[in-house]
Design an enzyme around this catalytic site. Structure first.
Site, PDB file in Angstrom:
ATOM      1  CB  THR A   1     -64.967 -16.297  91.630  1.00 47.72           C
ATOM      2  OG1 THR A   1     -65.871 -16.389  92.730  1.00 47.72           O
ATOM      3  CG2 THR A   1     -63.534 -16.390  92.136  1.00 47.72           C
ATOM      4  N   GLY A   2     -67.501 -14.153  90.672  1.00 45.69           N
ATOM      5  CA  GLY A   2     -68.784 -13.984  89.978  1.00 45.69           C
ATOM      6  C   GLY A   2     -68.606 -13.043  88.799  1.00 45.69           C
TER       7      GLY A   2
ATOM      8  CE1 TYR B   1     -65.172 -23.287  98.831  1.00 40.39           C
ATOM      9  CE2 TYR B   1     -64.979 -25.670  98.739  1.00 40.39           C
ATOM     10  CZ  TYR B   1     -65.716 -24.515  98.537  1.00 40.39           C
ATOM     11  OH  TYR B   1     -67.000 -24.611  98.044  1.00 40.39           O
TER      12      TYR B   1
ATOM     13  CE  LYS C   1     -67.826 -22.651 101.232  1.00 38.87           C
ATOM     14  NZ  LYS C   1     -68.989 -21.768 101.038  1.00 38.87           N
TER      15      LYS C   1
ATOM     16  CB  SER D   1     -67.027 -18.948  99.095  1.00 39.73           C
ATOM     17  OG  SER D   1     -65.743 -19.554  99.234  1.00 39.73           O
TER      18      SER D   1
END
Ligand code: UDP
Length: 322
Positions: free
Chosen positions: A35-36, A146, A150, A76
């Site tokens: 996702t980067g 998610y 976390k 993430s």
């Protein structure tokens, strides 16, 4: 110091790398571009030998020779549409990648900071959210990949801290916005900015009465760096308490951009939190931190980024925004 940033090609990760390089550190960013994006690294490459990028899936390995002094664990997926499309990658980022990064911190004697999230509070029953609140999370809902990853990460970190004496920090990040978010990542700020700039109606989910509180990216990064260099091992909220409904946000963005297309309503995603605002008392008292960039300024910079990004080609605004 020599500093490792996992997720360094992401929205927040790249701003963090930039800040650390400006402070004179040597920075190694790791990312697998799930996702980067490589465009977020261009500004970092201006720092020459002080910056290094390693393309790697940090859920499997942290391929880096030599010890580091600090590890910022930021890898993430972080947008609701991303983590629903990437459920296993999201779970493994919170669990496996965090374990590998903690083991590395233990081996190197490095200090470790985790990007946690206001999502650990779920759909909160107390408002604003204070760090002592345990949360209201659906453990089997679509967001749980998610939220629970976390939460597991926080538990793992506290175990490494308590039983293995690793120096650990946990930042609970509230909604953050700014340049380098992906226009298509589905989060409300990039969605509204790009819709408004294209002259399309803004997609308000549900009746738009749900609230969020938006922090500009450089304010967030400043809080994160202060936390890392503090003595605080308890989790710390970093966010801007400036709270608004999604309907108010839509109206603001339409007015700001001069978009005449109005809004349309779409279904509210399951388990969408009804309200969110950080209590930042701990950050103020322990870190001497509070947000500096007001909403109008932050929106102006963000809209300007998306305008360039959408209409002037992909290379624009890879320069510093600090
Ligand atoms: N939202 C919206 N329209 C969009 C995207 C999001 O109304 O196009 C709403 C979403 O339902 C949520 C809020 O905006 O209530 C923030 O969503 P986002 O995905 O940015 O982050 P979240 O805080 O939910 O993780």
């Amino acid at each position: 110091m020599r500093i490792l940033v996992t997720g360094g090609a992401g929205f927040i990760g790249s701003h963090l790398c930039e800040r650390l390089l400006r402070d004179g550190h040597e920075v190694v960013a790791m990312d697998n571009f799930l996702t980067g994006h490589p465009r977020n690294l261009r500004v970092l490459e201006h720092y020459g030998a002080a910056f290094r990028f390693v393309q790697a899936d940090v859920t499997k390995d942290l391929p880096l020779e030599g010890p580091v002094d600090r590890i910022y664990n930021f890898a993430s997926p972080a947008s609701p549409i991303d983590y629903v499309q990437l459920p296993f990658e999201t779970l493994y980022a919170g669990s496996d990648a965090t374990r590998l990064a903690l083991q590395r911190a233990e081996r190197d004697g490095a200090r470790f900071l985790q990007a946690s999230t206001s999502e650990v509070y779920g759909d909160p029953l107390i408002h604003p959210q204070v760090e002592s609140y345990w949360g209201n999370v659906n453990p089997i809902g679509p967001r749980s990949v998610y939220d629970e990853a976390k939460r597991y990460a926080e538990a793992l970190i506290m175990a490494f801290h308590r039983y293995r004496r690793v120096e650990t920090r946990i930042v609970r990040i509230f909604n953050t916005y700014g340049p380098r978010m992906r226009a298509e990542d589905g989060r409300v700020m990039p969605a509204f900015c790009s819709q408004a700039l294209r002259g399309e109606p803004l997609t308000v989910f549900g009746d738009g009465s749900q609230t969020r509180s938006f922090c500009y990216c450089t304010d967030l990064v400043d809080g994160i760096v202060r936390l890392m260099e503090s003595d605080l091992t308890e989790p710390c909220n970093i966010g801007n308490p400036h709270e608004m409904t999604m309907l108010q946000l839509a109206q603001y963005i339409n007015e700001f951009t001069g978009n005449k297309a109005g809004i349309i309503h779409k279904p509210l995603p399951p388990d969408d939190p009804t309200q969110r605002r950080p209590n930042i008392g701990r950050a103020q008292a322990e870190l001497g931190w509070s947000p500096q960039v007001d909403f109008a300024t932050g929106v102006e910079r963000t809209v300007s980024y998306f305008r360039d990004f959408l209409f002037s080609g992909i290379d624009v605004k890879s320069s510093s925004i600090l």
